[in-house]
Scaffold this motif. Structure first.
Motif, mmCIF file in Angstrom:
data_model
loop_
_atom_site.group_PDB
_atom_site.id
_atom_site.type_symbol
_atom_site.label_atom_id
_atom_site.label_comp_id
_atom_site.label_asym_id
_atom_site.label_seq_id
_atom_site.Cartn_x
_atom_site.Cartn_y
_atom_site.Cartn_z
ATOM 1 N N GLY A 221 -47.890 27.174 -29.624
ATOM 2 C CA GLY A 221 -48.175 26.729 -28.270
ATOM 3 C C GLY A 221 -47.501 25.408 -27.976
ATOM 4 N N PRO A 222 -47.805 24.802 -26.814
ATOM 5 C CA PRO A 222 -47.085 23.590 -26.413
ATOM 6 C C PRO A 222 -47.440 22.366 -27.259
ATOM 7 N N ASN A 223 -48.475 22.452 -28.074
ATOM 8 C CA ASN A 223 -48.879 21.277 -28.846
ATOM 9 C C ASN A 223 -49.016 21.589 -30.332
ATOM 10 N N PRO A 224 -47.904 21.603 -31.057
ATOM 11 C CA PRO A 224 -47.937 22.034 -32.461
ATOM 12 C C PRO A 224 -48.606 21.027 -33.389
ATOM 13 N N GLY A 225 -48.926 19.857 -32.903
ATOM 14 C CA GLY A 225 -49.536 18.850 -33.768
ATOM 15 C C GLY A 225 -48.494 18.012 -34.472
ATOM 16 N N PRO A 226 -48.911 16.838 -34.986
ATOM 17 C CA PRO A 226 -47.959 15.849 -35.501
ATOM 18 C C PRO A 226 -47.074 16.355 -36.641
ATOM 19 N N SER A 227 -47.512 17.340 -37.411
ATOM 20 C CA SER A 227 -46.691 17.736 -38.556
ATOM 21 C C SER A 227 -45.526 18.631 -38.149
ATOM 22 N N THR A 228 -45.599 19.248 -36.972
ATOM 23 C CA THR A 228 -44.569 20.216 -36.593
ATOM 24 C C THR A 228 -43.980 19.950 -35.220
ATOM 25 N N ASP A 229 -44.468 18.940 -34.519
ATOM 26 C CA ASP A 229 -43.938 18.651 -33.199
ATOM 27 C C ASP A 229 -42.470 18.268 -33.325
ATOM 28 N N ILE A 230 -41.616 18.865 -32.487
ATOM 29 C CA ILE A 230 -40.212 18.451 -32.474
ATOM 30 C C ILE A 230 -39.826 18.076 -31.053
ATOM 31 N N LEU A 231 -38.670 17.401 -30.914
ATOM 32 C CA LEU A 231 -38.303 16.841 -29.609
ATOM 33 C C LEU A 231 -38.212 17.905 -28.527
ATOM 34 N N SER A 232 -37.672 19.094 -28.873
ATOM 35 C CA SER A 232 -37.486 20.083 -27.812
ATOM 36 C C SER A 232 -38.827 20.590 -27.291
ATOM 37 N N VAL A 233 -39.842 20.686 -28.160
ATOM 38 C CA VAL A 233 -41.169 21.108 -27.709
ATOM 39 C C VAL A 233 -41.841 19.963 -26.948
ATOM 40 N N MET A 234 -41.659 18.738 -27.454
ATOM 41 C CA MET A 234 -42.254 17.589 -26.793
ATOM 42 C C MET A 234 -41.689 17.423 -25.383
ATOM 43 N N MET A 235 -40.376 17.669 -25.249
ATOM 44 C CA MET A 235 -39.736 17.564 -23.939
ATOM 45 C C MET A 235 -40.398 18.520 -22.948
ATOM 46 N N PHE A 236 -40.592 19.761 -23.371
ATOM 47 C CA PHE A 236 -41.220 20.761 -22.502
ATOM 48 C C PHE A 236 -42.641 20.330 -22.139
ATOM 49 N N ARG A 237 -43.365 19.854 -23.139
ATOM 50 C CA ARG A 237 -44.753 19.456 -22.917
ATOM 51 C C ARG A 237 -44.844 18.296 -21.928
ATOM 52 N N GLU A 238 -44.030 17.252 -22.170
ATOM 53 C CA GLU A 238 -44.070 16.072 -21.297
ATOM 54 C C GLU A 238 -43.700 16.439 -19.863
ATOM 55 N N ALA A 239 -42.617 17.233 -19.706
ATOM 56 C CA ALA A 239 -42.147 17.522 -18.352
ATOM 57 C C ALA A 239 -43.024 18.574 -17.676
#
Lengths: 343, 293
Positions: A288-306
């Motif tokens: 999902g959009p929030n993989p948690g600190p161990s697996t979060d990557i920039l491309s997922v974070m970008m989608f989540r933030e925007a």
């Protein structure tokens, strides 16, 4: 570059008219084109211009689309990242500043911030995924290249995961990694390694590794294809020469073959690294959009933030960082290709 | 020497056996996720909880109900995906072929510069255009532009998705066609040119007919890419009735967390078109994959 472009554009109207006209004539009876005959006598620069004009209808429309959708959008994205746009309203292109980027720089100094964590994971994914995928791909290529029977069948099977959607493979691997009844843990228990069973996708220690392993499964066939092309380009005499010198197989590959695969390695590594930067679908379907600190990557974070938190400017900022990282990977590669005349 | 050759051929045999051994183990590795998925899709809820994942369903645990349930959920998505993926694939292949011809078989100054932009376009992360893309498609409102043709206006999301994919597919298609056009016989094109044929005519009469094998490669590779994508659909399609199959499958996964049998059946339904194409045209797909470098 641009003045030649506009000069040519200025001429294009007249020339295009005669061009289409003479085209008709030739279709009917093969009458020689006066413009073409004149072209041979004209100076070389006008020949260049003319070929430019004649080529324009072919690459112009695609270049317009690529220019608008790819490069125009990249520039627009940078512009948005300089605004302070967030929430449900429209962006205001008035007060531009670098606040998004200074926030990122600050976050990089704070090991608990999302941005730091996502950057660290992105780099870890990029390096680990690229290295093990290349190694497995090389191994597969060497094995398949041994003149085995059913070579095509083996190749087809190893490449098969590449034809599947990440949505599909993420679903397969969620099932494979299921802690109680998934195949991975079942297999470990069967071979007596029950102590090594894990909750692969929820234990922060193994999450990223599990993702990398699954992505390696999907991409190693690609690396194999690239290496196979490289292997097949090595002349047979070199193998024979090494054999008559009494080199062992391992030594022959290490000393003779692998060094000649350097350009295969570079080009496969570029593709794999760029993929690692934009890897999104697989992680998004799995976590999902929030993989948690161990697996979060920039491309997922970008989608989540925007798109989830509507921090548009910040999301665009992360997107710009991803673009620059991709550029850092491909620019040296393209430059080298250009220098060697392979572009 | 002769005493040596016995042990030599023995070691060669041992080597060949171990090569085949590793190759077969790797086959198991690459097929295991698909095999367990397929077996699970035919098992009842009880059966997949109680049996080993890769074992075939037990006699009392066989069912096709998961397939019916998944098809029910994914059917409209499959239709939607076909509606935009097929035209988008054809558009980017055609544009790619034209661009490659204009930059390979015709020579003009600075073409290396433009060409580099096309090649670099292959590698640009979708993320770096997502926000502007949603802005763009909210400014160019396809639904109201096509309001006078209601069937098309209802499909506005798919049209946007198709155009976007067509544009982003152009760079890779151009690279694939360029590799092929570089290998075309220059003398033949030169002869046609001396006969007075215009570039447009040479393209239509000579280059395009010769491009058929490359069109096969590009269409197969690009269709697979577009069909498989999730990210663009996620940000461009807001109307659930226009959701492509990748979105529908992701939703299905989220809503049937414990029903692995339905999830697996759904995964196979979503993968079926690309799997069939891969099995039939694996050679062309491999060429497309290799062409990316």
């Amino acid at each position: 570059m641009f003045d030649a472009f506009f000069r040519a554009l200025g001429r294009s109207r007249e020339t295009r008219e005669t061009e289409s006209h003479s085209d008709d004539v030739r279709t009917d009876g093969g009458v020689a084109d006066p413009a073409m005959a004149g072209e041979a006598e004209a100076s070389s620069s006008s020949v260049l211009d003319s070929e430019f004009v004649q080529s324009l209808p072919f690459w112009g429309p695609p270049a317009l689309l690529v220019g608008l959708f790819v490069y125009g959008a990249v520039a627009w994205n940078v512009l948005i990242s300089l605004t302070d746009w967030s929430g449900l309203g429209q962006p205001e292109y008035e007060n531009f500043d670098l606040s998004v980027y200074s926030q990122m720089l600050n976050d990089l100094l704070d090991p608990t911030s999302n941005f730091f964590v996502a950057t660290r994971n992105t780099v870890a994914l990029l390096v680990a995924f690229t290295v093990i995928t290349l190694l497995l791909g090389l191994l597969l290529a060497i094995l398949v290249d041994q003149g085995v029977r059913f070579e095509n069948t083996f190749r087809t099977i190893y490449l098969l995961p590449m034809s599947l959607s990440f949505v599909v493979t993420a679903i397969f691997w969620s099932w494979m990694y299921n802690p109680s009844i998934g195949l991975i843990n079942e297999t470990l228990r069967t071979v007596g390694l029950g102590a090594f069973t894990q909750a692969w996708l929820s234990n922060p220690q193994f999450k990223l590794g599990a993702v990398i392993f699954a992505l390696m499964w999907q991409f190693s066939g690609y690396a194999m294809i690239v290496y196979l092309a490289g292997l097949q380009a090595i002349p047979n005499e070199q193998y024979e020469a090494a054999r008559t010198d009494g080199a062992s197989t391992f030594r022959m590959y290490r000393r003779v073959v692998v060094p000649q695969l350097r350009s295969s390695t570079t080009s496969a590594a570029v593709v794999l690294m760029v993929f690692a930067l934009k890897a999104f679908d697989f992680l998004f379907v799995m976590f999902g959009p929030n993989p948690g600190p161990s697996t979060d990557i920039l491309s997922v974070m970008m989608f989540r933030e925007a798109f989830m938190s509507t921090n548009w400017a910040y999301g665009s900022g992360i997107a710009t960082v991803l673009f620059l990282m991709a550029l850092g990977v491909i620019a040296p590669y393209l430059y080298r290709q250009y220098q060697r005349g392979e572009l | 020497m002769s005493s040596n050759s016995g042990s030599w051929s023995e070691s060669v045999n041992l080597r060949r056996v171990s090569v085949y051994g590793v190759l077969v183990v790797m086959v198991a590795f690459y097929l295991a996720p698909l095999e367990t998925g397929l077996m699970t899709a035919f098992k009842t809820q009880n059966a997949f909880f109680s049996t080993t994942p890769f074992a075939p369903p037990p006699a009392d645990g066989v069912t096709v109900q998961p397939w019916a349930a998944a098809l029910d959920r994914l059917g409209p998505g499959v239709v939607n995906s076909l509606l935009f993926a097929v035209p988008a694939t054809m558009l980017s292949a055609l544009f790619g072929s034209m661009a490659a011809y204009g930059m390979t078989n015709l020579n003009w100054k600075y073409q290396v510069g433009v060409l580099s932009l096309f090649v670099a376009g292959v590698f640009i992360p979708y993320q770096s255009v997502l926000v502007p893309l949603t802005r763009f498609w909210s400014m160019v409102d396809v639904a109201s532009l096509l309001a006078f043709i209601p069937p098309l206006a209802d499909r506005a999301g798919l049209i946007e998705l198709g155009v976007t994919h067509a544009a982003y597919g152009i760079p890779i298609c151009t690279v694939l066609f360029r590799g092929y056009y570089l290998s075309l016989d220059d003398e033949m094109l030169e002869a046609a040119r001396l006969d007075g044929a215009s570039p447009a005519r040479i393209y239509r009469k000579i280059v395009l007919p010769l491009s058929k094998p490359m069109f096969a490669v590009t269409l197969i590779y690009q269709f697979t890419n577009i069909w498989n994508d999730l990210l663009f659909a996620l940000v461009l399609v807001s109307d659930p009735s226009n959701a492509p199959v990748t979105i529908a499958l992701n939703t299905l996964k989220g809503s049937m967390v414990q029903q692995y049998n339905v999830q697996m059946a759904g995964a196979f339904i979503a993968a079926l078109p690309t799997l069939v194409i891969y099995v039939l045209f694996g050679e062309q797909f491999a060429k497309g994959v290799a062409g990316e470098t």
